[in-house]
Design a protein around this motif. Structure first.
Motif: not given
Length: 414
Positions: A109-132
């Motif tokens: 499960r990956m949680y990625l910050p949603l950054l508009d410039g330096s302003d934090q908008v929120g988080v994008l979350a998703l699941t991958l079977t494997t991550v590289d």
């Protein structure tokens, strides 16, 4: 090249996430986004994430009180419960502006910050079977593009604002939120962050800032009165401030322009207390006019070393006062905390005011945090110590001077 697991009885299917593939995918997303209506942003993001094997996709947006991350509804998105900012992987990604990976039985499960410039908008979350590393690079860039799309498309829809609300909002608060710039700005030379409370019922408090070349301009205001009367007065004050600031006048002229505008519109019975500041981000030279606010706090090495007191100036709107300009030379890493009187004058019925000393104690305990975390943490700590009592608006605005230059950001090495 990574793989995504298929359904029962199927084989793993190769998924190309190389940089060339990622560029084509992001280019396709950007090409579509120009004419995409706001309600289709979520399905478009879900479609593109599915292409790289992602599933259980969630877009989480910060609520107005900065306590939870709320899911954005939309076709193709998984809608769950809000995630607490203080105690969740999504909150860690949000506060730290960094990707968080959580191993699960079905993948990562990956949680990625949603950054508009330096302003934090929120988080994008998703699941991958494997991550590289290809996944990480592509998803980091995708999250940045999604953040830009959300901010741009928010000008055309109420969908994103509704998702962030956890309580009914007053009309006065609606006006005030529409006036605000982004709550956070982070650059190599200077960082700022602000917060207003009570989030759903603010009226007269507001702030504004702009970074013009090497000068950071800041104004923190508190309009007299309550409800819509205060919101209207604050609207005129911020409008007059921006008009004068964009005419590139000095602090004295800026104060006098605001003072005359409010006096002409409302007469001497209405006024706005304010602090107006100019900071040279190259040298650390700070100038300010204090028109009726508590003095700002100068913080160095996690300690409040002094209050930025100085000769006072009449609140804006009384008409005709000559502003008194104060000056201070900052050191790299210094922080200046501006606040309105609602923060320190709050008290229970018959009890003592919260007071500046208790504010300083909380500020000095807020260690090892960036400006956004510190402002948010101090605001919430103050609310807890006041046991949730809020009879007046309160504003915190923090400036950190970092110094240095930003010239390296204008060069591109391929």
């Amino acid at each position: 090249m990574a793989t995504v697991a298929g359904g029962q009885g199927s084989r793993d299917v190769p998924v190309d996430r190389s940089e060339g593939f990622g560029e084509r995918l992001l280019g396709l997303l950007l090409d579509r986004a120009h004419e995409m209506p706001p309600q289709l942003i979520a399905p478009l993001v879900a479609e593109e994430v599915n292409r790289i094997g992602g599933r259980d996709i969630t877009i989480l947006l910060q609520d107005y009180e900065q306590r939870v991350l709320t899911p954005l509804p939309g076709r193709g998105l998984a809608i769950g419960e809000p995630e607490p900012i203080d105690d969740s992987p999504a909150g860690t990604a949000f506060l730290g502006a960094t990707t968080v990976e959580q191993s699960r039985a079905d993948g990562v499960r990956m949680y990625l910050p949603l950054l508009d410039g330096s302003d934090q908008v929120g988080v994008l979350a998703l699941t991958l079977t494997t991550v590289d590393d290809d996944d990480r690079r592509l998803l980091r860039r995708l999250a940045g593009l999604v953040a830009d799309m959300l901010v741009t498309k928010s000008n055309y829809t109420d969908q994103f604002f509704r998702a962030r609300r956890r309580a009914p909002m007053s009309v006065a608060a609606e006006i005030q939120w529409s006036l605000l710039p982004p709550l956070t700005m982070l650059t190599p030379q200077v960082a700022v962050a602000g917060i207003l409370e009570p989030a759903y019922d603010i009226a007269g408090d507001s702030f504004d800032y702009a970074l013009n070349d090497d000068i950071l301009h800041v104004s923190v205001i508190d309009a007299m009165g309550h409800n819509l009367d205060a919101a209207v007065l604050a609207t005129v004050a911020i409008g007059a401030y921006r008009h004068a600031r964009r005419a590139d006048v000095g602090l004295a002229e800026l104060y006098m322009f605001m003072d005359a505008a409010i006096n002409r519109q409302f007469g001497p019975d209405h006024f706005v207390t304010a602090q107006m500041m100019r900071l040279d981000v190259g040298t650390g030279h700070l100038q300010w006019v204090n028109a009726g606010h508590p003095p700002a706090l100068l913080i160095r090495d996690h300690q409040v070393i002094q209050t930025l007191a100085g000769p006072g100036t009449l609140p804006v709107g009384f008409g005709g006062d000559i502003p008194q300009i104060s000056e201070q030379r900052l050191r790299r890493g210094d922080r200046v905390l501006f606040f309105t009187d609602g923060l320190v004058e709050e008290h229970e019925s018959g009890g003592e005011q919260f007071g500046e000393e208790r504010l300083i104690g909380i500020v000095e305990r807020a260690r090892g945090e960036d400006v956004r975390e510190m402002v948010r943490g101090v605001s919430h700590a103050l609310m807890r110590e006041r046991r949730g009592i809020t009879s007046d608006d309160a504003t915190l605005f923090l400036v950190e001077w970092r110094g240095g230059t930003t010239d390296h950001l204008a060069t591109v090495d391929l």
